[in-house]
Design a protein around this motif. Structure first.
Motif, PDB file in Angstrom:
ATOM      1  N   THR A 285       0.844  -1.190   0.000  1.00  0.00           N
ATOM      2  CA  THR A 285       0.000   0.000   0.000  1.00  0.00           C
ATOM      3  C   THR A 285       0.883   1.245   0.000  1.00  0.00           C
ATOM      4  OG1 THR A 285      -0.122   0.273   2.413  1.00  0.00           O
ATOM      5  CG2 THR A 285      -1.684  -1.269   1.390  1.00  0.00           C
ATOM      6  N   TYR A 286       0.276   2.382  -0.301  1.00  0.00           N
ATOM      7  CA  TYR A 286       1.026   3.644  -0.274  1.00  0.00           C
ATOM      8  C   TYR A 286       1.552   3.929   1.131  1.00  0.00           C
ATOM      9  CZ  TYR A 286       1.883   8.711  -0.636  1.00  0.00           C
ATOM     10  OH  TYR A 286       2.450   9.965  -0.610  1.00  0.00           O
ATOM     11  N   LYS A 287       0.742   3.644   2.157  1.00  0.00           N
ATOM     12  CA  LYS A 287       1.181   3.862   3.532  1.00  0.00           C
ATOM     13  C   LYS A 287       2.282   2.881   3.943  1.00  0.00           C
ATOM     14  CE  LYS A 287      -3.386   5.525   4.934  1.00  0.00           C
ATOM     15  NZ  LYS A 287      -4.577   5.231   5.789  1.00  0.00           N
ATOM     16  N   HIS A 296       1.083  10.551   5.305  1.00  0.00           N
ATOM     17  CA  HIS A 296      -0.057  10.270   6.186  1.00  0.00           C
ATOM     18  C   HIS A 296       0.078  11.023   7.503  1.00  0.00           C
ATOM     19  CE1 HIS A 296      -2.954   7.889   8.585  1.00  0.00           C
ATOM     20  NE2 HIS A 296      -2.010   7.897   9.504  1.00  0.00           N
ATOM     21  N   THR A 299      -0.365  14.843   7.100  1.00  0.00           N
ATOM     22  CA  THR A 299      -1.735  15.182   6.719  1.00  0.00           C
ATOM     23  C   THR A 299      -2.686  15.019   7.898  1.00  0.00           C
ATOM     24  OG1 THR A 299      -1.308  14.515   4.425  1.00  0.00           O
ATOM     25  CG2 THR A 299      -3.607  14.618   5.126  1.00  0.00           C
ATOM     26  N   GLU A 311      -7.378  16.068   2.035  1.00  0.00           N
ATOM     27  CA  GLU A 311      -7.807  14.856   2.727  1.00  0.00           C
ATOM     28  C   GLU A 311      -7.002  13.638   2.300  1.00  0.00           C
ATOM     29  OE1 GLU A 311     -11.940  12.341   3.629  1.00  0.00           O
ATOM     30  OE2 GLU A 311     -11.944  14.084   2.309  1.00  0.00           O
ATOM     31  N   ARG A 312      -6.622  13.586   1.028  1.00  0.00           N
ATOM     32  CA  ARG A 312      -5.911  12.412   0.515  1.00  0.00           C
ATOM     33  C   ARG A 312      -4.404  12.639   0.368  1.00  0.00           C
ATOM     34  NH1 ARG A 312      -8.217   9.340  -4.326  1.00  0.00           N
ATOM     35  NH2 ARG A 312      -6.997   7.705  -3.261  1.00  0.00           N
ATOM     36  N   GLU A 316      -2.554  12.525  -3.390  1.00  0.00           N
ATOM     37  CA  GLU A 316      -3.932  12.040  -3.528  1.00  0.00           C
ATOM     38  C   GLU A 316      -4.002  10.521  -3.438  1.00  0.00           C
ATOM     39  OE1 GLU A 316      -6.825  13.920  -3.803  1.00  0.00           O
ATOM     40  OE2 GLU A 316      -5.504  15.608  -3.348  1.00  0.00           O
ATOM     41  N   LEU A 317      -3.125   9.920  -2.639  1.00  0.00           N
ATOM     42  CA  LEU A 317      -3.076   8.463  -2.533  1.00  0.00           C
ATOM     43  C   LEU A 317      -3.514   7.938  -1.171  1.00  0.00           C
ATOM     44  CD1 LEU A 317       0.321   7.787  -4.363  1.00  0.00           C
ATOM     45  CD2 LEU A 317      -1.995   7.393  -5.237  1.00  0.00           C
ATOM     46  N   LEU A 318      -3.754   8.829  -0.218  1.00  0.00           N
ATOM     47  CA  LEU A 318      -4.212   8.400   1.087  1.00  0.00           C
ATOM     48  C   LEU A 318      -5.695   8.056   1.053  1.00  0.00           C
ATOM     49  CD1 LEU A 318      -2.436  11.027   3.368  1.00  0.00           C
ATOM     50  CD2 LEU A 318      -1.698   8.694   2.863  1.00  0.00           C
ATOM     51  N   ASN A 319      -6.071   7.112   1.879  1.00  0.00           N
ATOM     52  CA  ASN A 319      -7.504   6.771   1.981  1.00  0.00           C
ATOM     53  C   ASN A 319      -7.851   6.430   3.416  1.00  0.00           C
ATOM     54  OD1 ASN A 319      -6.487   4.127   2.305  1.00  0.00           O
ATOM     55  ND2 ASN A 319      -6.688   3.705   0.107  1.00  0.00           N
TER      56      ASN A 319
END
Length: 319
Positions: A285-287, A296, A299, A311-312, A316-319
């Motif tokens: 995952t990105y994280k 992360h 943010t 928010e992402r 723009e890859l955070l969820n």
């Protein structure tokens, strides 16, 4: 002190070959690199590219302060082309073993050689330093260079590729530093107080102008007493701090006790989010990358403490 001679390591490799994961011990064109933490593993993958096969011993949610090598870890490190560990007493339970191993192979403590003037000293020990240098992307860039140099030392014929990969990753780290500085500087000055389970964020605090408080000390092996929690409850109430943070690799027990103590004083405190302190997110995952880990954290902290951040996150890859 437990010691590990070269004979002991060879005996371990022979005795435990059968417990290795599939593919270990087989001839490979790639360099076989074993790292202790996921953050170092990520740096080795970024610099090594398809020329390396990297295994990080400590996965998501694993506390490096308390981690002890397993029998298969011993075999993997004894057979590896290169072992990369952090140093600065981060891997406290493994340090004797790793220093013994370094006498007979390519074993490098990638943070150990950082200039001492850039490190944060330990309040109780003159010769110990806060190991959490990855919390500052600019400081972590120096570790990436040490990873690059370690790879070049083992495989000098790939020097040009390792240098090119490292340069590309260092550019990504510069962009990360720019983003984190921007979003964290948007937090109101009076709200720049970061409270978490243990003192993993001091380099973060120095880099971005935050006051950092941990219930425990630099190592999670230290205990947080009732007096310490009571003192921090008083701080929350008197300074009107409304958000605290849990960590992915540390129990939230003390943070919960802090919140309950504040509630007993009529002061409401919420959990601002879960931060990655000593380990990254899930693999794949990105994280689960260094970039995603710090993106992360910055943010989440910014948004929880009144700053402005997408928010992402940065990409723009955070969820």
């Amino acid at each position: 002190m437990m010691t590990f001679s070269k004979r002991t390591l060879l005996a371990a490799a022979t005795a435990f070959t059968m417990v290795l994961p599939a593919g270990w011990g087989m001839a490979q064109e790639q360099l076989d690199v074993v790292t202790t933490t996921g953050m170092i593993g990520d740096a080795a993958r970024e610099v090594g590219g398809d020329m390396v096969n990297v295994r990080a011993l400590m996965g998501p949610g694993v506390d490096p302060h308390a981690y002890r090598q397993t029998r298969s870890d011993i075999v993997g490190m004894a057979n590896a082309d290169l072992v990369l560990w952090h140093g600065l007493y981060l891997e406290a339970q493994m340090e004797d073993f790793l220093r013994e191993l370094s006498e007979g192979g390519n074993v490098v403590a990638v943070a150990e050689s950082l200039p001492r003037n850039l490190l944060i000293g330990h309040e109780d020990y003159d010769d110990k330093y806060d190991p959490h240098v990855w919390m500052n992307p600019n400081l972590w860039s120096r570790v990436v260079l040490n990873v690059r140099d370690a790879l070049i030392e083992v495989q000098p014929e790939s020097e040009a590729a390792f240098r090119a990969n490292a340069d590309a990753h260092l550019q990504e780290l510069r962009e990360l530093a720019r983003y984190t500085t921007e979003v964290l500087s948007s937090v109101p000055t009076e709200s720049r107080v970061l409270i978490s389970a243990h003192d993993a964020f001091n380099y973060f605090g120095n880099a971005y102008g935050f006051e950092v408080m941990g219930i425990q000390g630099i190592s999670t092996e230290s205990e947080a007493g009732l007096q310490r929690i009571a003192e921090m409850v008083d701080t929350l109430v008197t300074r009107d701090i409304r958000a605290v943070f849990v960590e992915s690799s540390v129990s939230d027990r003390n943070i919960r006790a802090l919140i309950e103590g504040a509630a007993a004083e009529g002061h409401e405190v919420t959990i601002g989010g879960t931060l990655f302190s000593d380990a990254m997110g899930e693999a794949g995952t990105y994280k689960g990358t260094y970039l995603g880990m710090i993106d992360h954290n910055a943010t989440v902290i910014s948004r929880a403490l009144g700053g402005e951040a997408p928010e992402r996150g940065m990409s723009e890859l955070l969820n």
